[in-house]
Design a protein around this motif. Structure first.
Motif, PDB file in Angstrom:
ATOM      1  N   ASN A 123       0.818  -1.214   0.000  1.00 53.63           N
ATOM      2  CA  ASN A 123       0.000   0.000   0.000  1.00 53.63           C
ATOM      3  C   ASN A 123       0.848   1.260   0.000  1.00 53.63           C
ATOM      4  O   ASN A 123       0.346   2.356  -0.248  1.00 53.63           O
ATOM      5  CB  ASN A 123      -0.931   0.006   1.222  1.00 53.63           C
ATOM      6  N   ALA A 126       2.794   0.855  -4.156  1.00 55.04           N
ATOM      7  CA  ALA A 126       1.935   1.114  -5.319  1.00 55.04           C
ATOM      8  C   ALA A 126       1.673   2.617  -5.509  1.00 55.04           C
ATOM      9  O   ALA A 126       1.846   3.132  -6.621  1.00 55.04           O
ATOM     10  CB  ALA A 126       0.623   0.343  -5.188  1.00 55.04           C
ATOM     11  N   TYR A 146      -4.095  -4.412  -3.899  1.00 57.33           N
ATOM     12  CA  TYR A 146      -2.943  -4.578  -4.790  1.00 57.33           C
ATOM     13  C   TYR A 146      -2.387  -5.985  -4.670  1.00 57.33           C
ATOM     14  O   TYR A 146      -2.375  -6.576  -3.583  1.00 57.33           O
ATOM     15  CB  TYR A 146      -1.838  -3.579  -4.452  1.00 57.33           C
ATOM     16  N   HIS A 150       0.344  -6.471  -9.812  1.00 58.00           N
ATOM     17  CA  HIS A 150       0.189  -5.028 -10.025  1.00 58.00           C
ATOM     18  C   HIS A 150       1.533  -4.328  -9.895  1.00 58.00           C
ATOM     19  O   HIS A 150       1.882  -3.455 -10.698  1.00 58.00           O
ATOM     20  CB  HIS A 150      -0.792  -4.443  -8.992  1.00 58.00           C
TER      21      HIS A 150
END
Length: 921
Positions: A674, A677, A742, A746
């Motif tokens: 977190n 990304a 995510y 990704h």
């Protein structure tokens, strides 16, 4: 007249005395030369000199002698064209007539008509006309007046002649954007560089041994001097040889004396420069050939570099495509394995591919695109045709193959995880099947023998009643085991549906259990029928034993079921699932006190049965005729159940710990991903803002991008740590994570995208810098191009549509008709996409505003080297060009086929045209 002249001399002397103090203060910047200033000095002006002069400073006698001889000879080399000359330089220019004549000869222009009188003022007037002409050519003479020349002042006369030499003999000498003295010195250094014992650093002591002069002659006319036989220790012979050869064969008069040069510690610089400049002008034709050779070398260098880049692209593209071709079948191979360990081995191989093998290929693919764009830019800038890779190696082919690889990769990973889940489920079911099947088989051992027995035929009525009750108890037990048999069959069915590798063995065992179960059912029914027939004969049955059997059998079956539940295999993937199992287990433990009460009641019932049996005179230890279950067995089973309860507690708590650890791993991964990304997204936005910024210099943008690239490179360790965490998660078979949206996929896609985007953006900036520098475009022009493009790219999709491009051209002052606009569109949009990219727009604008080499220029250069012949010989190429460039031309040039050719002659015209046409050069 004499009085006026005397008065003038006195006045000038007083003026000289008044200015002497000022000159003395500046004397440190003077030397034994002459001060010459331009009206508007500039860095490239031939008249800027380091040394100035002062009439009160004495000229070095040796230098004065050298200058007298050299300047006199130089003047006579020009005056002889008019049939006259001078003998005494300070006397023969006093009346100004020969001075004016000298200027007309060397300039090719007419001066004002001279005064023919012999009076002093006539002489001064003529000298003034000459000095005014010199001044009109951009030279400002400081402290040189007509009176000094008329009076025969030797210093002033020599200074004036040196000014004329500078202006008309040395000014136009230019080598690599240098001029005057520096240009002439650089020319001498280049021409003499290959010769031993020659090191030209100045215009005085570097020429004392005569080898430099001999080297200049030999470089251009090797037939005149055998340089290999010269001796550095014979300066007199070397100098005289150079003077004689130059005078006899090059029409350069002898302007120096060998004795003066050798015997002077530092020969006069101006005398040497004057003499050497004559060699420069004598060999002007050779300089033209050298310029042509340099131009050809530059063009050939561009072609060779382009060929190298093409070969590198083809090699890198072939290697990348071959790697993709090797990897794709492996990723498309979805042959299932029979064991979980084998599938985990495949998953580990896939992780190695992701971590070790693919990242370098991602870099190669990105570099390949950059190399292709750079090559195409260089080809456009140098007016070469665009590069067309061999079939199957286009950038689009590589992109298509790469897309197929990634699709296969994604499908392979999904298949791997799905197979691992399936095999894990199969292992769990197989173990559960084995446990339940073993338990049932242990229970059923001997049951068919008992059911087939005819023991009822010889028993008494009580015994028969006992057998009947026992059979009823068995039927109750049989019904209780029905659920277990159905579970065994259901598990076997699921194993078949999931394609368990040992399904045949499972099916055989399941079929045997089912067949045996059917047989037991048949035998049970048959025995009941027989017992019921016998029951009509036997009416008395011991109810107490029957009651005991009825209660003990279900209880015993309950204990067996409890033991099965306590040993039951389970598989969970979350804390909630294990909590559900623990809750069920706790509910089971809550039933134990009630079960214990039932156990005690059963044991009490058995004790009561024994008492009653004893009251009827039956042995206390008589076995139960209705059941094989004994109080001891019930007690033993009960102890087993109590012992298995804490064991089950421990197993469930272990699993709870594992699921809590997995939950912690999920949270840790989510906390990292977190952060990473959004960081990647922010960097992508920074790159986008940088590429959209059109206000600053391209170098500043490149610097910012390089700093950002370094930041991204340094951040790679965070990606690697996340990969390690993700690998740990997969090893723990964690397949979902509710704490983040995510996934590792990704991050991988985002990371590859950010690396590719910044590399492409930097390549675009490099392309713009390369275009700007190669075409001579200023930073301001490049900014204007970018601003215009951005303004008219109305949809902000990286390209102007046709109408927007037309409006852009009109805003820049183009008078467009339909035919002219159609011609321009074929240049900027050859594929007819109705979209003009920024690179196409810049290429068009640079073609409109810049110059570049053309096939005509190269053809003219070859024509010079070939001495105006329509063909050129290999030996001429080897003589005029560096070895590598010469051999390149010889290998590429076709043979000349004209009627005036000679054997071995080469067609430079066809070669020059091919350099800029559709060919493989």
């Amino acid at each position: 007249t004499e009085m006026r002249e005397t008065e003038g001399k006195k006045k000038r002397k007083r003026e000289t005395g008044r200015k002497g103090g000022e000159r003395n203060r500046e004397r440190q910047k003077y030397s034994n030369g002459y001060m010459i200033q331009t009206q508007e000095p500039s860095n490239n002006d031939y008249t800027i000199q380091e040394d100035e002069w002062d009439r009160d400073l004495l000229l070095d006698p040796a230098w004065e002698k050298q200058q007298r001889k050299t300047f006199t000879a130089w003047c006579n080399s020009h005056l002889r064209k008019t049939g006259t000359g001078i003998e005494n330089i300070e006397e023969d220019f006093r009346n100004g007539l020969k001075l004016m004549l000298l200027l007309e000869v060397i300039s090719g222009e007419r001066l004002p008509k001279p005064d023919r009188g012999k009076m002093r003022f006539h002489k001064i007037a003529n000298v003034n006309k000459a000095l005014e002409y010199i001044t009109s050519k951009g030279v400002k003479l400081v402290s040189i007046g007509a009176e000094e020349i008329v009076d025969g002042n030797i210093k002033m006369t020599l200074g004036m002649i040196w000014t004329i030499i500078l202006r008309f003999a040395i000014q136009d000498i230019s080598v690599e954007e240098t001029s005057a003295k520096e240009g002439l010195l650089l020319w001498c250094q280049r021409k003499t560089a290959p010769y031993r014992n020659v090191n030209v650093q100045n215009f005085h002591v570097s020429w004392k041994d005569g080898l430099a002069l001999c080297a200049l002659i030999h470089r251009h006319r090797p037939d005149l001097i055998d340089y290999a036989k010269l001796n550095k220790d014979d300066p007199m012979g070397n100098l005289n040889l150079a003077f004689e050869v130059a005078e006899k064969h090059l029409d350069i008069p002898k302007m120096l004396d060998a004795e003066d040069i050798i015997n002077t510690p530092k020969p006069d610089e101006r005398a040497i420069m004057t003499y050497v400049s004559c060699f420069y002008h004598a060999f002007a034709g050779a300089e033209q050939a050298e310029t042509a050779a340099n131009r050809i070398c530059k063009v050939l260098g561009v072609n060779q570099e382009n060929e190298r880049l093409m070969e590198e692209y083809e090699k890198l593209a072939s290697e990348l495509l071959e790697w993709i071709r090797q990897m794709t079948p492996w990723l498309e191979d979805k042959s299932p394995e029979t064991s979980l360990a084998a599938m985990r081995g495949k998953l580990e191989d896939f992780r190695d591919y992701r971590r070790l093998h693919k990242p370098p290929r991602v870099q190669e693919k990105c570099q390949l695109e950059i190399n292709f764009n750079t090559l195409q830019t260089k080809l456009r800038i140098s007016n070469r045709p665009a590069f067309m890779p061999s079939e199957g190696r286009m950038v689009s082919d590589i992109t298509s193959a790469w897309t197929g690889l990634e699709q296969a990769e994604k499908g392979y990973e999904e298949w791997l995880l799905s197979e691992i889940r399936r095999l894990e489920r199969l292992d769990h079911l197989a173990q559960k099947f084995q446990m339940k099947a073993t338990s049932h088989e242990a229970w059923s051992v001997g049951k068919d023998r008992v059911l087939s027995s005819k023991d009822y035929e010889s028993c008494s009525l009580p015994e028969l009643r006992a057998l009947l009750r026992k059979h009823e108890a068995f039927e109750s037990d049989l019904a209780a085991h029905q659920d277990r048999v159905e579970q065994v069959a259901a598990i076997a069915q699921e194993l078949n549906e999931l394609e368990y590798h040992a399904a045949s063995v499972i099916n055989e065992r399941c079929q045997a259990i089912c067949d045996q179960w059917d047989q037991l059912g048949t035998l049970t029914q048959k025995r009941r029928d027989n017992l019921e027939r016998m029951d009509k004969l036997l009416e008395t049955i011991d109810q107490l034993f029957l009651e005991f059997s009825r209660r003990s059998a279900p209880f015993n079956n309950w204990m067996e079921g409890a033991m099965e539940d306590l040993q039951d295999m389970f598989i969970v993937h979350s804390v909630e699932e294990i909590q559900s199992l623990i809750s069920a287990h706790n509910e089971f433990k809550a039933t134990l006190p009630e079960a214990d009460c039932e156990r005690q009641a059963i044991l009490s019932a058995f004790t009561e049965v024994q008492k009653i049996a004893q009251s009827y005179g039956i042995s206390r230890n008589i076995p139960n005729p209705y059941s094989d279950i004994t109080p001891a067995e019930i007690g033993l089973q009960w102890e087993k159940v109590k012992k298995m309860v804490p064991q089950r507690d421990s197993v469930l708590q272990e699993e709870m710990s594992r699921q809590l650890a997995n939950e912690q791993l999920r949270r840790q991964f989510a906390a990292q991903v977190n952060i990473i990304a959004p960081w990647i997204q922010t960097r992508m936005e920074e790159i986008g803002r940088n590429s959209a910024d059109i206000g600053g210099p391209l170098e500043d943008q490149m610097s910012q991008l390089k700093q950002l690239e370094q930041v991204i490179t340094n951040y790679k360790s965070n990606i690697d740590k996340l990969e390690e965490h993700h690998q740990h998660i997969q090893e723990c078979l964690i397949f979902d994570n509710k704490h983040t949206n995510y996934t590792m996929e990704h991050i991988r896609v985002g990371w590859e995208m950010i690396l590719t985007t910044i590399a492409r953006t930097m390549n675009e900036i490099e392309t713009q810098i390369l275009t700007r520098d190669a075409k001579g475009i200023s930073q301001q022009q490049m900014n204007e191009f970018r601003q215009s493009f951005t303004h008219f790219d109305r949809k902000k999709k990286g390209g102007m549509e046709t109408d927007d491009f037309r409006a852009c051209l009109i805003s820049m002052g183009y008078d467009l008709g339909e035919s002219e606009f159609a011609r321009i569109m074929t240049l900027v949009d050859p594929n007819g996409s109705n979209k003009v990219t920024f690179q196409s727009f810049v290429d068009f604008m640079t073609r409109e505003t810049g110059d570049s080499d053309t096939s005509e220029q190269v053809l003219a250069s070859f024509k010079i080297l070939a001495s105006d012949k329509p063909f050129i010989m290999p030996e001429e190429l080897r003589r005029e060009l560096p070895p590598e460039q010469a051999e390149y031309c010889i290998s590429k040039m076709p043979l000349y086929k004209g009627p005036d050719g000679v054997p071995g002659s080469l067609d430079y015209s066809a070669f020059s045209t091919a350099l800029y046409g559709e060919s493989d050069l």
